[in-house]
Each structure stands twice: as structure tokens, then as C-alpha cells.
Design an enzyme around this catalytic site. Structure first.
Site: not given
Ligand code: NAI
Length: 347
Positions: A236, A260, A265, A297
Site C-alpha cells: 500500500r 505499484d 494514488e 495498482h
Molecule cells: P496477508 O494478510 O496474507 O499477509 C499480511 C502479513 O503482514 C501477515 O503475515 C501479517 O502478520 C503481516 N503484518 C501485519 N502487520 C505487520 C507489521 N507491522 N510488520 C510486518 N508484518 C506485518 O495479506 P496478503 O494477501 O499477503 O496481502 C498483503 C498486502 O498486499 C495487503 O495488505 C494489501 O495491502 C496488498 N495488496 C496489494 C495488491 C495490489 O494489487 N498491489 C492486491 C492485493 C493486496
């Protein structure tokens, strides 16, 4: 009579995949080009459900406007819900999301950005189109043997780490909830954030945007990185203090960046500004750097992911109108994914 869904910020690709999947559901989908804002909330009149995306405004004023018009469900077609005022929605409007659609889509895009940047493909493309076959200035570096740092080892971060291990990189990882078994399985190592900043040639961000992670990569963090570090952000925009990033790019204190996502944005991404002046000085400056690669994005943007998004979104809407448990609800009380009340709903 079928229920109406007012679908904000509808793009041609949204219509294509939702129309396809809706053949099995039969909702009356009213597509609206405009973003959801306090000004466009009136377009939801008469519907019990609206469908919104990441750059729609779901703040208190909009939630109030939706509730006043009888909207009962906000079906987000995104995983992220940081743009929704869950407190305002609590006990008035249910909020559901698509927790996972294709983590592979985002992970593969992350690696595409990394490879493009470190082999300067984005520059080579324009050269050869102009019959300029000189390679001076396109010098890259091997990934094999280099150290990569992955911050956030959830669904996407793990895939990125696994792909980078496949390239023969050493992988350091950080997460507030480490999974040592997974890391041991791919020969990656959990370390402190400061170690990632100091030691990694490639740093990739995959944690959610929360108050704790806002500007995680700030001036102090950037200062500790090497001048050849490549920073990739497909998480993000708010994870990075972009003004501080511009400063280290300007002085050459960091090697390169691929983004991305961008803090501001919502004003630009997903829209065509090719015939207008970009008034955002930081974005304009970023676009001008030769060692910066920006995509709008599009990490999630694969056919597989869009179909999965449409299936889960309409499945969430089915569950709501059938009075069933809402597996993908997010709520204020749980501060995120809802642990559900007796009926499988947060209220
Ligand atoms: P997820 O929920 O599976 O994984 C997120 C991880 O971040 C978890 O393991 C969590 O423990 C960890 N986390 C939480 N707070 C943290 C911190 N302060 N420091 C370090 N790690 C921390 O989520 P997923 O599916 O892997 O997605 C990750 C991120 O990718 C989403 O939150 C979203 O912002 C972004 N995303 C971007 C997309 C795009 O099109 N560019 C599309 C989908 C998601």
C-alpha cells in the site's frame, strides 16, 4: 424480483467479469462510472447493496449517506478495507470483502517489477522501438547470490520469498507473526527490520497498511539502506513516506524503486491523465526518475484474479441476502476480519 447492486467506479474489465459470473446469480447490477463519494452516494437510492473498490470513499459521511438510503451491505471487491470507516458502519451496514483472490498475481507482478528494474527493461523497450540498439546505460545486476528482504510474510510475501529463493537469492524476512516452520522450509531467515534495511539489496513490502505500518519506510529507514538498494512496494502506498523516498532518489542514496501503489494514488490511479498536467509534484518527480518504475495498482490485475474477485463478491452478496453466515465480513469490534456472532455475522 432480483436484488439491485449499485456498482461504483465500474471499469470495462469489471463489467466483463461481473457480467460473466452474474449469469449464475441474476442480480440487477447498476454500473456507475463515478467513484463512491459524498456527492455520488445518492446514486445508491433504492438498492440494499453497493459494491466498492479501493479508491472509493467509504468514510463516515458516505456510510451515513448509504445507511440513510437503506443500504445494508457494502461488498468490497478488494482485500484491503483500510478505506472504510468500520466504526461508522458498525451495527448499521455490513461490510464484506474478498480476502484472497490470487496472491500469485501480486507476487508475480512484484517480481516482474524487480526484473524490469534491475535489467532496465523499461528503458530497453523504448530504445529498441526507436531502433536504438546500443546497450550502454542498461547495465544490470544478477539476482543470484544477492540478499532480498521481504516484509510481511502472509499469502503474497511468502510467494515472493519462494520465487526469489528460486532465483538463488538469500532471503531475509520480517513479520510481527513469524512462521518459523515455513521459513525453515524454504531456507529463509526471520530477522529484525533494521537488519533487512541494512543488509538487503532488494527490499519488498507485503504487510497491510495499519497505524503501525504507516510510513514504515520513512527517512530514518531509508537512510540505513545501501545506495544500491532496490525498493519494491506492491503493498500500500502509505507504507512509504514518498517525499522521503524522492529525497534519497534525488541524492542517489538509494539504488532504484518500483511502486505499484502510491500514497496519493486515489486521485490518479486507474484513470487516464495522458492529456493533462499532473499537479502532484511528488508523483511528477517520481515519474521523471530513470531508476523508478511505476505501475498503477495493477498487481491484482490478471484474468484469474478478476474472475475470482467477481465470484467471491457475488458469493458474499448471496450469503447476505440468504441470511447466512458472512465468512468474509470485516467489522469495527474485531478491528478487521470479524470473529462473528452467533449467526455468523458481526451484528
Ligand atoms: P496477508 O494478510 O496474507 O499477509 C499480511 C502479513 O503482514 C501477515 O503475515 C501479517 O502478520 C503481516 N503484518 C501485519 N502487520 C505487520 C507489521 N507491522 N510488520 C510486518 N508484518 C506485518 O495479506 P496478503 O494477501 O499477503 O496481502 C498483503 C498486502 O498486499 C495487503 O495488505 C494489501 O495491502 C496488498 N495488496 C496489494 C495488491 C495490489 O494489487 N498491489 C492486491 C492485493 C493486496
Amino acid at each position: 424480483m432480483s436484488e439491485t447492486i449499485v456498482f461504483y467506479d465500474a471499469k470495462p474489465y469489471d463489467r466483463r467479469f461481473f457480467d460473466l459470473v452474474n449469469q449464475e446469480h441474476g442480480y440487477a447490477i447498476r454500473y456507475v462510472d463515478a467513484h463512491l463519494t459524498p456527492e455520488t452516494v445518492a446514486l445508491a437510492e433504492g438498492a440494499r447493496c453497493v459494491c466498492a473498490f479501493v479508491n472509493d470513499d467509504c468514510g463516515q459521511e458516505v456510510i451515513d449517506g448509504l445507511a440513510d438510503r437503506g443500504v445494508e451491505l457494502v461488498a468490497l471487491r478488494s482485500a484491503g478495507y483500510n478505506h472504510v470507516d468500520l466504526e461508522a458502519a458498525y451495527e448499521r451496514i455490513h461490510v464484506v470483502r474478498v480476502p484472497a483472490y490470487s496472491p500469485h498475481a501480486v507476487a508475480e507482478h512484484t517480481v516482474a517489477l524487480l526484473l524490469s528494474l534491475c535489467r532496465k527493461i523499461h528503458k530497453a523497450f523504448y530504445r529498441t522501438r526507436d531502433a536504438n540498439f546500443a546497450i550502454d546505460g542498461l547495465l544490470g545486476f544478477d539476482l543470484v547470490g544477492k540478499r532480498a528482504g521481504v516484509i510481511g510474510t502472509g499469502k503474497i510475501g511468502r510467494l515472493v520469498a519462494e520465487i526469489l529463493r528460486g532465483f538463488g537469492m538469500e532471503v531475509l524476512v520480517y513479520d510481527i507473526k513469524p512462521d518459523q516452520d515455513w521459513a525453515a522450509g524454504i531456507d529463509a531467515r526471520y530477522v529484525e527490520l533494521a537488519d533487512i534495511y541494512r543488509q538487503c539489496r532488494v527490499i519488498s513490502l507485503h504487510c497491510p497498511l495499519t497505524p503501525q505500518t504507516h510510513h514504515l519506510i520513512d527517512a530514518a529507514a531509508l537512510e540505513t539502506m545501501g545506495d544500491d538498494t532496490v525498493l519494491i512496494n506492491t503493498g500500500r502506498g502509505g507504507l512509504v513516506d514518498t517525499a522521503a523516498l524522492v529525497e534519497v532518489l534525488r541524492t542517489g542514496a538509494i539504488g532504484a524503486a518500483a511502486l505499484d501503489v502510491y500514497e496519493e494514488e486515489s486521485q490518479y490511479f486507474f484513470e487516464d491523465f495522458s492529456s493533462q498536467v499532473i499537479s502532484d509534484d511528488i508523483l511528477a518527480r517520481l515519474i521523471g526518475f530513470p531508476n523508478v518504475l511505476i505501475t498503477s495498482h495493477q498487481g491484482f490485475f490478471t484474468a484469474e484474479a478478476l474472475e475470482a474477485i467477481a465470484r467471491t463478491t457475488l458469493g458474499n452478496v448471496d450469503a447476505y441476502f440468504a441470511n447466512e453466515a458472512l465468512d468474509n465480513e470485516v467489522c469495527y469490534r474485531c478491528d478487521g476480519p470479524c470473529d462473528k456472532g452467533e449467526r455468523g455475522r458481526c451484528f
